[in-house]
Design a protein around this motif. Structure first.
Motif, mmCIF file in Angstrom:
data_model
loop_
_atom_site.group_PDB
_atom_site.id
_atom_site.type_symbol
_atom_site.label_atom_id
_atom_site.label_comp_id
_atom_site.label_asym_id
_atom_site.label_seq_id
_atom_site.Cartn_x
_atom_site.Cartn_y
_atom_site.Cartn_z
ATOM 1 N N ILE B 17 0.800 -1.204 -0.037
ATOM 2 C CA ILE B 17 -0.005 -0.180 -0.059
ATOM 3 C C ILE B 17 0.897 1.233 0.005
ATOM 4 C CG2 ILE B 17 -1.549 1.307 1.419
ATOM 5 C CD1 ILE B 17 -3.102 -0.828 0.129
ATOM 6 N N ARG B 18 1.888 1.317 0.867
ATOM 7 C CA ARG B 18 2.747 2.534 0.862
ATOM 8 C C ARG B 18 3.659 2.671 -0.411
ATOM 9 N NH1 ARG B 18 3.471 5.272 5.502
ATOM 10 N NH2 ARG B 18 3.343 4.171 7.326
ATOM 11 N N GLN B 19 3.647 1.719 -1.368
ATOM 12 C CA GLN B 19 4.255 1.809 -2.537
ATOM 13 C C GLN B 19 3.621 2.491 -3.740
ATOM 14 O OE1 GLN B 19 6.211 -1.973 -3.374
ATOM 15 N NE2 GLN B 19 7.668 -1.787 -1.549
ATOM 16 N N LEU B 20 2.038 2.473 -3.561
ATOM 17 C CA LEU B 20 1.256 3.026 -4.527
ATOM 18 C C LEU B 20 1.453 4.404 -4.813
ATOM 19 C CD1 LEU B 20 -1.905 1.175 -3.340
ATOM 20 C CD2 LEU B 20 -0.427 0.568 -5.288
ATOM 21 N N LYS B 21 1.429 4.844 -5.918
ATOM 22 C CA LYS B 21 1.506 6.291 -6.329
ATOM 23 C C LYS B 21 0.306 6.837 -6.873
ATOM 24 C CE LYS B 21 5.318 5.676 -8.811
ATOM 25 N NZ LYS B 21 5.328 4.306 -8.590
ATOM 26 N N LEU B 22 0.390 8.075 -7.122
ATOM 27 C CA LEU B 22 -0.951 8.757 -7.825
ATOM 28 C C LEU B 22 -1.011 8.479 -9.338
ATOM 29 C CD1 LEU B 22 -1.144 12.804 -7.162
ATOM 30 C CD2 LEU B 22 -2.134 10.531 -5.980
ATOM 31 N N GLY B 23 -2.341 7.903 -9.549
ATOM 32 C CA GLY B 23 -2.466 7.592 -11.059
ATOM 33 C C GLY B 23 -2.237 6.083 -11.155
ATOM 34 N N ASP B 24 -1.854 5.237 -10.204
ATOM 35 C CA ASP B 24 -1.537 3.804 -10.393
ATOM 36 C C ASP B 24 -2.895 3.217 -10.546
ATOM 37 O OD1 ASP B 24 1.092 3.647 -10.279
ATOM 38 O OD2 ASP B 24 1.293 3.158 -8.230
ATOM 39 N N HIS B 99 -7.212 0.590 11.905
ATOM 40 C CA HIS B 99 -5.962 0.163 10.934
ATOM 41 C C HIS B 99 -6.556 -0.320 9.529
ATOM 42 C CE1 HIS B 99 -4.932 -0.929 15.367
ATOM 43 N NE2 HIS B 99 -4.325 0.194 15.191
ATOM 44 N N ILE B 100 -7.418 0.556 9.043
ATOM 45 C CA ILE B 100 -7.610 0.370 7.726
ATOM 46 C C ILE B 100 -6.569 0.848 6.815
ATOM 47 C CG2 ILE B 100 -10.065 0.198 7.957
ATOM 48 C CD1 ILE B 100 -10.357 3.067 6.833
ATOM 49 N N VAL B 101 -6.252 0.262 5.511
ATOM 50 C CA VAL B 101 -5.284 0.741 4.848
ATOM 51 C C VAL B 101 -5.751 1.519 3.628
ATOM 52 C CG1 VAL B 101 -3.279 -0.867 5.518
ATOM 53 C CG2 VAL B 101 -5.254 -1.227 3.700
ATOM 54 N N GLY B 102 -7.093 1.704 3.812
ATOM 55 C CA GLY B 102 -7.464 2.668 2.450
ATOM 56 C C GLY B 102 -9.092 2.733 2.514
ATOM 57 N N TYR B 120 -0.381 6.826 8.666
ATOM 58 C CA TYR B 120 -0.513 5.313 8.844
ATOM 59 C C TYR B 120 -0.265 4.598 7.807
ATOM 60 C CZ TYR B 120 -1.965 7.308 13.336
ATOM 61 O OH TYR B 120 -2.155 7.978 14.561
ATOM 62 N N GLY B 121 0.193 5.275 6.568
ATOM 63 C CA GLY B 121 0.154 4.308 5.456
ATOM 64 C C GLY B 121 -1.002 3.662 4.895
ATOM 65 N N ALA B 122 -2.030 4.536 4.524
ATOM 66 C CA ALA B 122 -3.113 4.309 3.927
ATOM 67 C C ALA B 122 -3.322 5.096 2.670
ATOM 68 C CB ALA B 122 -4.260 4.445 4.676
ATOM 69 N N VAL B 123 -4.323 4.707 1.656
ATOM 70 C CA VAL B 123 -4.406 5.366 0.433
ATOM 71 C C VAL B 123 -6.004 5.450 0.191
ATOM 72 C CG1 VAL B 123 -2.464 4.391 -0.781
ATOM 73 C CG2 VAL B 123 -4.451 3.091 -0.781
ATOM 74 N N THR B 170 -5.977 7.931 -5.883
ATOM 75 C CA THR B 170 -5.835 9.334 -6.406
ATOM 76 C C THR B 170 -5.375 10.267 -5.155
ATOM 77 O OG1 THR B 170 -8.344 9.400 -5.790
ATOM 78 C CG2 THR B 170 -7.893 9.324 -8.030
ATOM 79 N N MET B 171 -5.146 9.608 -4.226
ATOM 80 C CA MET B 171 -4.415 9.925 -2.974
ATOM 81 C C MET B 171 -3.540 8.977 -2.280
ATOM 82 S SD MET B 171 -7.732 11.652 -1.059
ATOM 83 C CE MET B 171 -7.211 12.033 0.385
ATOM 84 N N ASP B 172 -2.242 9.210 -2.255
ATOM 85 C CA ASP B 172 -1.349 8.040 -1.770
ATOM 86 C C ASP B 172 -1.008 8.342 -0.397
ATOM 87 O OD1 ASP B 172 0.537 10.240 -1.785
ATOM 88 O OD2 ASP B 172 1.577 9.538 -3.651
ATOM 89 N N ALA B 173 0.033 7.498 0.069
ATOM 90 C CA ALA B 173 0.371 7.442 1.415
ATOM 91 C C ALA B 173 1.424 8.513 1.504
ATOM 92 C CB ALA B 173 0.851 6.046 1.736
#
Lengths: 289, 197
Positions: B17-24, B99-102, B120-123, B170-173
């Motif tokens: 999840i932390r590795q995700l980027k805008l537009g992925d 502790h949801i991640v998104g 907290y590392g969510a998207v 559309t919103m990253d960590a």
């Protein structure tokens, strides 16, 4: 149960599952304006695939089947009571059958009766007209798009909007800008100019029933619509607010006379899923288009 | 926008999840739960224990579906996203507490959620608004439903299994929001058109 129940049911199902052709065509044109590989293009492809699937499987294209509105024109001698009851029953049945989401919530207790019944639902607007047939327009209006509607009072000093059509144009630009992608853009913009507050919104909402490619019979409003179409699409909000060349699919304006002290301008936003259909009940039979 | 499609299995690996980027572009697989206004209020005000395991490293889908009962089992008929900004009031606290991640929805969320995502590392994952039929057909099973009687169909919490469920980051960590960027661009255009500033 009579003809308004049987055919009203078909009208509701058609509206929820089958997007009008002119709107679908406008979405295709919008897709073709976006470059391959852009998020905007991918949104349009998903939308168009969804529209085709909803039609094929006869399922609601959007889960928010909205507030159900009926705009009805009647011959002057017509008894409206059975029309109203039968159409309401058709809505309740379509809800039980899974074509409409149960969307009515008691505003005092927050309880949902589960069948789209309740005070003010469905919404009816009756009008006696010089017609032999009964003409029923249905509009399914989603909550997300209704939330981004807005009403302005001219003059608006902050926006530099005076009491004329230039001022109207300015506040509508602001309203669509404020909406961003939240009303499920690209939208169709219904504008109501004048009237009291309630009338102003209703004039705007009724514009959403017009075909996208029609021409406003009032030349000044036709000009306003064309000018706003260009300007709103320059906002670069795009589908879903991802950025892109199409922020609105259409702009439709109507007006009513106003009190000299007031000048209301209302914007009613339709999502891209502009679900409206027409039923004509006449001596020769019933048609839905 | 990268063009490649990323598969995420739920519950998610927080590192992925932390590795995700805008537009992925992401495709989701596995079990997730729906929740709208009443569910968020319930989570924060009552902190129900039975939800902790379900929500841990999982995602809440802002969705009020059209459902039908077919052969005694619930089926999703139309299930696109609802407007997420209504949950702005609660989401940061739900991230912290459960502790949801998104979250999945439409229209994006505000600065409080963006900050919590970073912390907290969510998207925030955007689904296509109005794509009700298409998205419902990616829901392969309704596993359970909570609070159906009390909240009603749209507001109930539906535990669903999805496959190939399409969303865009559309919103990253890392504090980035596509919604902020688009708003900034359109603000410039609006001000130019209105002759402001």
């Amino acid at each position: 149960m009579g003809v308004f129940f049987d055919w009203g049911y078909k009208l509701v199902v058609k509206a929820a599952t089958d997007l009008p052709e002119d709107v679908e065509q406008a979405l295709k044109e919008a897709r073709d304006r976006e470059a391959d590989g852009t998020p905007a293009r991918s949104v349009f492809e998903t939308i168009l695939e969804n529209v085709a699937m909803a039609r094929k499987y006869q399922t609601p294209m959007c889960q928010d089947t909205g507030q159900v509105n009926f705009f009805i024109r009647l011959p002057k001698t017509y008894d409206i009571e059975d029309v109203e009851k039968e159409l309401a029953d058709a809505v309740h049945k379509a809800t039980r059958d899974g074509f409409l989401r149960p969307n009515t919530v008691n505003s005092i207790t927050n309880k949902n009766p589960g069948d789209n019944s309740g005070i003010g639902w469905p919404h009816f607007e009756f009008e006696y007209a010089d017609t032999k047939d009964v003409v029923v327009d249905i509009l399914l209006k989603g909550g997300g798009s209704e939330n981004v509607g807005a009403q302005y009072k001219l003059p608006d000093t902050g926006l530099g909007a005076g009491r004329d059509l230039k001022g109207v144009e300015k506040v509508i630009i602001d309203a669509v800008y404020q909406a961003q992608g939240k009303g499920c853009s690209p939208g169709i913009i219904g504008i109501g100019i004048g009237g009291d507050r309630a009338m102003s919104y209703m004039v705007g909402k009724k514009q959403l029933l017009r075909p996208l490619k029609d021409t406003n019979p009032e030349p000044l409003l036709a000009e306003l619509e064309a000018s706003l179409y260009e300007k709103l699409n320059a906002l670069d909000i795009g589908p879903m607010g991802f950025g892109g060349k199409t922020t609105v699919l259409g702009v439709k304006a109507g007006f009513a006379y106003r009190h000299p002290a007031t000048f209301f301008v209302s914007m009613t936003y339709s999502c891209w899923a502009a679900r409206h259909r027409r039923m004509v009940v006449g001596k020769q039979g019933v048609t839905i288009s | 926008m990268s063009g490649k499609i990323i598969r995420i299995d739920l519950p998610a690996d927080p590192e992925q999840i932390r590795q995700l980027k805008l537009g992925d572009e992401v495709r989701l697989y596995g079990t997730m739960i729906t929740g709208r206004d009443m569910a968020h209020k319930y989570l924060i005000e009552q902190k129900p224990e039975e939800m902790r395991e379900i929500l841990n490293h999982n995602i809440i889908y802002h969705c009020g579906p059209v459902v039908r009962k077919v052969d005694g089992e619930w089926k999703f008929i139309a299930a696109g996203p609802t407007t997420s900004i209504r949950e702005e009031f609660y989401t940061a606290d739900v991230i912290r507490e459960f502790h949801i991640v998104g979250a999945i929805g439409k229209g994006g969320m505000g600065p409080r959620t963006l900050k919590a995502c970073q912390e907290y590392g969510a998207v925030y994952l955007h689904a296509v608004g109005g794509a009700g039929t298409l998205l419902a057909r990616r829901v392969v099973k309704v596993k359970d439903v909570f609070k159906l009687e009390e909240f009603g169909t749209p507001e109930a919490m539906w535990l669903i299994e999805v496959a190939d469920f399409p969303v865009v980051v559309t919103m990253d960590a890392h504090g980035n929001s596509l919604h902020t960027k688009v708003t900034d661009t359109s603000t410039e255009v609006r001000n130019r058109l209105l002759g402001l500033k």
